[in-house]
Design an enzyme around this catalytic site. Structure first.
Site, PDB file in Angstrom:
ATOM      1  N   ASP A 106      38.097  41.460  47.658  1.00 18.58           N
ATOM      2  CA  ASP A 106      36.835  41.121  46.987  1.00 18.58           C
ATOM      3  C   ASP A 106      35.626  41.162  47.914  1.00 18.58           C
ATOM      4  O   ASP A 106      34.761  40.289  47.861  1.00 18.58           O
ATOM      5  CB  ASP A 106      36.919  39.721  46.355  1.00 18.58           C
ATOM      6  CG  ASP A 106      37.915  39.656  45.211  1.00 18.58           C
ATOM      7  OD1 ASP A 106      38.318  40.721  44.739  1.00 18.58           O
ATOM      8  OD2 ASP A 106      38.294  38.542  44.814  1.00 18.58           O
TER       9      ASP A 106
ATOM     10  N   ASP B  83      42.964  30.017  41.464  1.00 16.34           N
ATOM     11  CA  ASP B  83      41.850  30.888  41.851  1.00 16.34           C
ATOM     12  C   ASP B  83      40.599  30.091  42.175  1.00 16.34           C
ATOM     13  O   ASP B  83      39.694  30.601  42.852  1.00 16.34           O
ATOM     14  CB  ASP B  83      41.514  31.864  40.722  1.00 16.34           C
ATOM     15  CG  ASP B  83      42.639  32.834  40.440  1.00 16.34           C
ATOM     16  OD1 ASP B  83      43.236  33.344  41.396  1.00 16.34           O
ATOM     17  OD2 ASP B  83      42.921  33.069  39.245  1.00 16.34           O
TER      18      ASP B  83
END
Length: 588
Positions: free
Chosen positions: A293, A526
């Protein structure tokens, strides 16, 4: 059939001799010299291009060295533009390089690759070297000692040229005992507790073991030692600590500020390199998943895009994502037992290709990745492949519909009223990785690169899983009734409700795919569903709030997140139970 791969088959520009082969660095050119005092230097030109070259320097010590200074004179007109793992100066043709502390020691009779550099001008080998004032002036027999050193490159007796085509083929992959214990403690969890998962180094302290709920008490060396105890062939390590990490999200922000690139290199990457390069791990294949990411944000979430985020603009402007990733790949890639896979997002992030730069993610992302080559000495040979869908939920394949299928008189990916597709060129990770791999090759990466897909949470096997293709002629109804990915929007990334375990880890599932892997350990959050004060640098992201109704980056759709979730990386029994229940293929 496995796609053929070329790994570090670099042409010799001169003869590599005795002691160089003894260090395992058989892929480079060399100039050896040994003085009566025991000074030996190997000057290895590993690649050349028009007007420039990359070289590495190996020092062999007859007697133990604790601190070194190496000097030589270049051919006229040759200069160094960049160097790593060394404090260096150049005056005219004279070059001086000094250790940087952690690489100061070279054991008696041992060889160590101490630094590397990028030069312009002549790649011819200098005529004379000195180490700590001793002149190295004549070839002799290489050292005969086989005592291992602690240096980062002594751990591979075969050298980087002997890296295998696919590290996963026929391999026993390391099972993290900390994750396995958590999984086995859950009802039914023992059915998957033997599956290999990634070891996340999400803070500098995780390298050494920080007793946090995220990474536990085991540091990197502990995991590598445990892998040897298990008889594992492969271990998977997630390199995840960039400055200004996850610029478009808050749930997994890291400890390093946007400008702390020097700390990232010297305090995070360099110790990892030193540990992974220890000789005792020579036969252990270390797969490094590099900075998830990160780089795709520099395409999709920067000005002038409507999806721009100030933090991502800053990271693009200061260049620290590119600097950090290329440095990590180059340093880790120089080891003979490592396999680097760079994170490449997923089809729901990068799947849009367009001739208009405002809408192009696919081609722009591949071009950005290609621009890393040459930065910090990184070469295409330092990259074994790329990974998609890391810690995400995108379906491996959609068995009941094609993205360009014609429904209601129009192709689905040409219908502006179909928000799930939204003009995307792909609807699954298999098709995306096959196409993106070819585009990466077109941007300078080796034809032999392989792909990994994280299938830890993309099974979508719950009660809502369709069993066939919809018969509706309405495109929206057709897709909603046919798709197995049940998210509100394919950009939703945080603790998705209804998700399930995906394909179990396996090697060579497709010719272009090295493996399906579980890099995200199932059951680890997450991000927190609400703000939780912490000392891990992790913020609260609204995309993890189940009541959040979205933003421009997810098409203003509900977040789809689970409630009552802890900080990112922390364990959730409820999420693990749901993943187990909704697994596809089902867990027996």
């Amino acid at each position: 059939m496995q796609v053929s791969r070329r790994r570090r088959r670099l042409a010799l520009t001169s003869v590599a001799v005795g002691a160089l082969a003894a260090t395992g660095l058989t892929f480079a050119s060399a100039n050896q010299a040994l003085a009566e005092e025991g000074c030996e230097v190997d000057y290895n030109v590993v690649s050349t291009w028009g007007g420039g070259f990359q070289a590495n320097v190996v020092i062999t010590a007859d007697e133990a060295i604790n601190g070194w200074e190496v000097k030589w004179n270049f051919p006229a007109g040759t200069t160094v533009s960049n160097a790593w793992n060394v404090g260096w100066t150049q005056s005219g043709t004279g070059f001086t390089g000094k250790d940087v502390g952690w690489n100061a020691s070279i054991g008696s009779g041992q060889s160590r690759e101490v630094f590397g550099f990028i030069g312009s001008g002549s790649s011819a080998t200098p005529g004379q070297f000195t180490v700590n004032g001793d002149v190295c002036n004549g070839p002799t027999e290489p050292p005969t000692s086989t005592t291992p050193t602690d240096g980062p490159t002594t751990g591979d007796p075969g050298g980087p040229g002997d890296k295998v085509d696919n590290p996963y083929t026929g391999a026993q992959v390391y099972v993290n005992p900390q994750w396995a214990a958590r999984a086995a403690a859950e009802p039914g969890g023992d059915a998957v507790a033997d599956q290999p998962t990634g070891v996340w180094l999400d803070r500098t302290s995780a390298i050494y073991g920080n007793s946090s709920p995220t990474t536990g008490s085991m540091g990197l060396e502990d995991h590598l030692d445990e892998a040897l105890e298990q008889g594992a062939d492969v271990i998977q390590i997630v390199i995840y600590n960039l400055p200004g990490r996850d610029c478009a999200a808050l749930a997994s922000n890291g400890e390093l500020g946007q400008t702390e690139i020097a700390e990232y290199k010297s305090e995070y990457i360099d110790p990892i390199v030193e540990i992974q390069g220890q000789a005792k791990y020579a036969d252990l294949k270390i797969v490094n998943v590099i900075e998830i990411d990160s780089l795709p944000n520099l395409v999709t979430n920067v000005t002038p895009r409507a999806t721009a985020v100030d933090n991502c603009d800053t990271m693009k402007e200061n260049g620290n994502y590119v600097d950090g990733v290329s440095y990590a790949v180059a340093e880790l890639g120089a080891l003979g037992n490592t396999y680097n896979y760079i994170d490449a997002g997923h089809h729901g992030w990068i799947g849009w290709g367009d001739t208009n730069p405002q809408y192009d993610n696919f081609f722009a992302a591949a071009e950005l990745f290609g621009s890393l080559i040459g930065q910090n000495g990184m070469t295409a040979d330092d990259v074994h492949g790329f990974i998609s869908n890391t810690a995400n939920y995108s379906a491996l394949e959609e068995p009941y519909w094609e993205v360009d299928q014609v429904v209601g008189g129009q192709a689905l990916n040409q219908n502006g009223n179909l928000p799930w597709v939204d003009w995307n060129d792909f609807n699954n990770e298999k098709d995306f990785t096959q196409a993106f791999r070819e585009e990466l090759i077109d941007n300078g990466f080796n034809e032999g690169i392989g792909m990994l897909i994280d299938t830890s949470r993309n099974g979508w096997g719950g009660d809502y899983r369709p069993t066939g293709t919809s018969t509706s002629n309405d495109p929206v109804t057709f897709v909603d009734e046919s798709r197995i990915d049940q998210r509100f929007q394919k950009g939703n990334w945080c603790n998705q409700a209804g998700a399930g375990l995906g394909e179990r880890p396996q090697a060579d599932p497709e010719p272009w795919i090295d493996a399906y892997v579980w890099i995200k350990p199932p059951g680890e959050s997450d991000g927190a569903s609400e703000f939780i004060d912490n000392d891990e640098g992790k913020g609260f992201d609204e995309m993890c709030d189940p009541d959040y109704q979205g933003n421009i980056r997810n098409g203003n759709n509900p977040s789809g997140a689970r409630d009552n979730m802890p900080l990112s990386g922390h364990w959730s029994s409820e999420q693990f139970a749901e993943l187990l229940e909704n697994a596809y293929p089902p867990v027996n």
